[in-house]
Design a protein around this motif. Sequence first.
Motif, PDB file in Angstrom:
ATOM      1  N   ALA A 182       0.714  -1.238  -0.069  1.00  0.00           N
ATOM      2  CA  ALA A 182      -0.085   0.055   0.121  1.00  0.00           C
ATOM      3  C   ALA A 182       0.733   1.300   0.184  1.00  0.00           C
ATOM      4  CB  ALA A 182      -0.860  -0.051   1.217  1.00  0.00           C
ATOM      5  N   ALA A 183       2.107   1.271   0.538  1.00  0.00           N
ATOM      6  CA  ALA A 183       2.859   2.429   0.861  1.00  0.00           C
ATOM      7  C   ALA A 183       3.681   2.606  -0.511  1.00  0.00           C
ATOM      8  CB  ALA A 183       3.753   2.259   1.882  1.00  0.00           C
ATOM      9  N   ALA A 184       3.940   1.359  -1.139  1.00  0.00           N
ATOM     10  CA  ALA A 184       4.704   1.421  -2.194  1.00  0.00           C
ATOM     11  C   ALA A 184       4.055   2.212  -3.515  1.00  0.00           C
ATOM     12  CB  ALA A 184       5.353   0.098  -2.761  1.00  0.00           C
ATOM     13  N   ALA A 185       2.631   2.194  -3.224  1.00  0.00           N
ATOM     14  CA  ALA A 185       1.767   2.763  -4.556  1.00  0.00           C
ATOM     15  C   ALA A 185       1.761   4.156  -4.389  1.00  0.00           C
ATOM     16  CB  ALA A 185       0.515   2.378  -4.203  1.00  0.00           C
ATOM     17  N   THR A 186       2.538   4.624  -3.480  1.00  0.00           N
ATOM     18  CA  THR A 186       2.250   6.361  -3.190  1.00  0.00           C
ATOM     19  C   THR A 186       3.714   6.824  -3.823  1.00  0.00           C
ATOM     20  OG1 THR A 186       3.884   6.540  -1.155  1.00  0.00           O
ATOM     21  CG2 THR A 186       1.662   6.124  -0.945  1.00  0.00           C
ATOM     22  N   THR A 187       3.696   8.280  -3.887  1.00  0.00           N
ATOM     23  CA  THR A 187       4.748   9.009  -4.597  1.00  0.00           C
ATOM     24  C   THR A 187       6.017   9.020  -3.752  1.00  0.00           C
ATOM     25  OG1 THR A 187       3.939  11.055  -3.582  1.00  0.00           O
ATOM     26  CG2 THR A 187       3.101  10.459  -5.881  1.00  0.00           C
ATOM     27  N   VAL A 188       6.010   8.491  -2.311  1.00  0.00           N
ATOM     28  CA  VAL A 188       7.313   8.522  -1.560  1.00  0.00           C
ATOM     29  C   VAL A 188       7.864   7.186  -1.989  1.00  0.00           C
ATOM     30  CG1 VAL A 188       7.904   8.568   0.821  1.00  0.00           C
ATOM     31  CG2 VAL A 188       5.974   9.739   0.223  1.00  0.00           C
ATOM     32  N   ALA A 189       9.361   7.583  -2.167  1.00  0.00           N
ATOM     33  CA  ALA A 189      10.155   6.481  -2.507  1.00  0.00           C
ATOM     34  C   ALA A 189      10.548   5.635  -1.301  1.00  0.00           C
ATOM     35  CB  ALA A 189      11.422   6.999  -3.155  1.00  0.00           C
ATOM     36  N   ALA A 190      10.543   4.297  -1.419  1.00  0.00           N
ATOM     37  CA  ALA A 190      10.496   3.374  -0.182  1.00  0.00           C
ATOM     38  C   ALA A 190      12.288   3.318  -0.096  1.00  0.00           C
ATOM     39  CB  ALA A 190      10.550   1.901  -0.721  1.00  0.00           C
ATOM     40  N   ALA A 191      12.644   3.326   1.423  1.00  0.00           N
ATOM     41  CA  ALA A 191      13.839   3.208   1.807  1.00  0.00           C
ATOM     42  C   ALA A 191      14.431   2.062   1.391  1.00  0.00           C
ATOM     43  CB  ALA A 191      13.818   3.404   3.155  1.00  0.00           C
ATOM     44  N   PRO A 219       4.891   3.331  14.007  1.00  0.00           N
ATOM     45  CA  PRO A 219       6.360   3.088  14.491  1.00  0.00           C
ATOM     46  C   PRO A 219       6.606   1.408  14.351  1.00  0.00           C
ATOM     47  CG  PRO A 219       4.847   4.439  15.820  1.00  0.00           C
ATOM     48  CD  PRO A 219       3.906   4.063  14.795  1.00  0.00           C
ATOM     49  N   SER A 220       5.587   0.810  14.243  1.00  0.00           N
ATOM     50  CA  SER A 220       6.014  -0.828  14.163  1.00  0.00           C
ATOM     51  C   SER A 220       6.425  -1.223  12.699  1.00  0.00           C
ATOM     52  CB  SER A 220       4.876  -1.551  14.883  1.00  0.00           C
ATOM     53  OG  SER A 220       4.440  -1.489  16.107  1.00  0.00           O
ATOM     54  N   VAL A 221       5.588  -0.570  11.822  1.00  0.00           N
ATOM     55  CA  VAL A 221       5.829  -0.839  10.418  1.00  0.00           C
ATOM     56  C   VAL A 221       7.308  -0.226  10.146  1.00  0.00           C
ATOM     57  CG1 VAL A 221       5.443  -0.387   7.925  1.00  0.00           C
ATOM     58  CG2 VAL A 221       3.716  -0.841   9.714  1.00  0.00           C
ATOM     59  N   LEU A 222       7.680   1.024  10.684  1.00  0.00           N
ATOM     60  CA  LEU A 222       9.028   1.866  10.330  1.00  0.00           C
ATOM     61  C   LEU A 222      10.284   0.845  11.078  1.00  0.00           C
ATOM     62  CD1 LEU A 222      10.477   4.314   9.365  1.00  0.00           C
ATOM     63  CD2 LEU A 222      10.192   5.257  11.560  1.00  0.00           C
ATOM     64  N   ALA A 223       9.718   0.448  12.340  1.00  0.00           N
ATOM     65  CA  ALA A 223      11.024  -0.137  12.918  1.00  0.00           C
ATOM     66  C   ALA A 223      11.168  -1.711  12.251  1.00  0.00           C
ATOM     67  CB  ALA A 223      10.453  -0.713  14.349  1.00  0.00           C
ATOM     68  N   HIS A 224      10.191  -2.193  11.468  1.00  0.00           N
ATOM     69  CA  HIS A 224      10.460  -3.359  10.912  1.00  0.00           C
ATOM     70  C   HIS A 224      11.155  -3.244   9.509  1.00  0.00           C
ATOM     71  CE1 HIS A 224       9.643  -7.332   8.903  1.00  0.00           C
ATOM     72  NE2 HIS A 224       8.999  -6.664   7.741  1.00  0.00           N
ATOM     73  N   MET A 225      10.895  -1.956   9.018  1.00  0.00           N
ATOM     74  CA  MET A 225      11.441  -1.688   7.712  1.00  0.00           C
ATOM     75  C   MET A 225      12.926  -1.344   7.883  1.00  0.00           C
ATOM     76  SD  MET A 225       8.600   0.889   6.385  1.00  0.00           S
ATOM     77  CE  MET A 225       9.550   1.340   4.780  1.00  0.00           C
ATOM     78  N   ALA A 283       5.043   5.297   7.656  1.00  0.00           N
ATOM     79  CA  ALA A 283       6.017   4.622   7.894  1.00  0.00           C
ATOM     80  C   ALA A 283       6.994   4.915   6.788  1.00  0.00           C
ATOM     81  CB  ALA A 283       6.047   3.195   8.145  1.00  0.00           C
ATOM     82  N   THR A 284       6.609   4.756   5.414  1.00  0.00           N
ATOM     83  CA  THR A 284       7.341   4.684   4.231  1.00  0.00           C
ATOM     84  C   THR A 284       7.848   6.371   4.080  1.00  0.00           C
ATOM     85  OG1 THR A 284       6.079   3.164   3.207  1.00  0.00           O
ATOM     86  CG2 THR A 284       7.314   4.397   1.907  1.00  0.00           C
ATOM     87  N   ALA A 285       7.031   7.255   4.318  1.00  0.00           N
ATOM     88  CA  ALA A 285       7.287   8.813   4.247  1.00  0.00           C
ATOM     89  C   ALA A 285       8.518   8.888   5.192  1.00  0.00           C
ATOM     90  CB  ALA A 285       6.105   9.607   4.650  1.00  0.00           C
ATOM     91  N   ILE A 286       8.268   8.352   6.394  1.00  0.00           N
ATOM     92  CA  ILE A 286       9.469   8.847   7.243  1.00  0.00           C
ATOM     93  C   ILE A 286      10.677   8.264   7.076  1.00  0.00           C
ATOM     94  CG2 ILE A 286      10.025   8.498   9.607  1.00  0.00           C
ATOM     95  CD1 ILE A 286       7.138   8.656  10.668  1.00  0.00           C
ATOM     96  N   ALA A 287      10.603   7.000   6.677  1.00  0.00           N
ATOM     97  CA  ALA A 287      12.071   6.104   6.188  1.00  0.00           C
ATOM     98  C   ALA A 287      12.703   7.164   5.154  1.00  0.00           C
ATOM     99  CB  ALA A 287      11.530   4.767   5.579  1.00  0.00           C
TER     100      ALA A 287
END
Length: 261
Positions: A18-27, A70-76, A251-255
């Motif tokens: 779901a996050a990958a479908a956004t305009t924010v690049a994945a870390a 936070p949990s998703v970001l910690a996992h990423m 999470a993706t935007a923060i990463a």
Amino acid sequence: MRTSRPHRLPVLAVLIAAAAATTVAAAPVRSAPLFERYVALGDSSAAVGSVDRLQPGSPRFCSRAADNYPSVLAHMLKVAEFADMSCSSARTEHMTTPQTGRGGTANPPQFDALTADTDLVTVTLGANDIGTINVNVISDAQRELIRQRVGAVLDEIHRRAPRATVVLTAYLRYFPPGGGCHGFFDQGGQQRLTDTLRATADAHEARFVDVFAATGHDMCQPPGANWVNGPSPDTRTVPLHANVAGQAYLATAIAAALPDR
């Protein structure tokens, strides 16, 4: 009051798609952790996710989900240690005082999790200090209150965790620009709140992640497109808060905003 012990990150099944479908690049994927110890602070916009996936041992009134950002970001990021102190209805005062509510023991002061070796801190905070019902019509006096209180929070984080990268986030967009639904209408308050939080982050040496800027995913959008729930969610998530896709986007935007180390 003793804080809950930081836990080793469990395996999470998250909506990265779901996050990958956004305009924010994945870390980028890294073999070694970018950060060793991550502490998450904040209110319900950080805490909530699936209502049937609450974090074991957390106070029920916090609604602290295992699939919140936070949990998703910690996992990423594959952090070695992760302490999630976020809690629904938290205000800036709950950084230094316990928070009580119905269901479970008190949530310890959120700052209790900060240590000298903490190297990443995320913060989503401020709306409850002025009353969430006032966010859409935020006044200049309320903006000044947020600047003072959130600024003091950021300063104290730097003092307690001097090595940490500190990230302050905006709140996700609730309405389309100039539009509305469910009896609510955009009156520009969220934009003013976002501008206030950005200026506060800049003045107190924190990174700012403007997730409010993303459009087309507010609570007025149809299921599958919305990142914020209306009054009656179509999934097992919390009304008028981010759903799981919204938390994954956060999470993706923060990463993507974190520095290379």
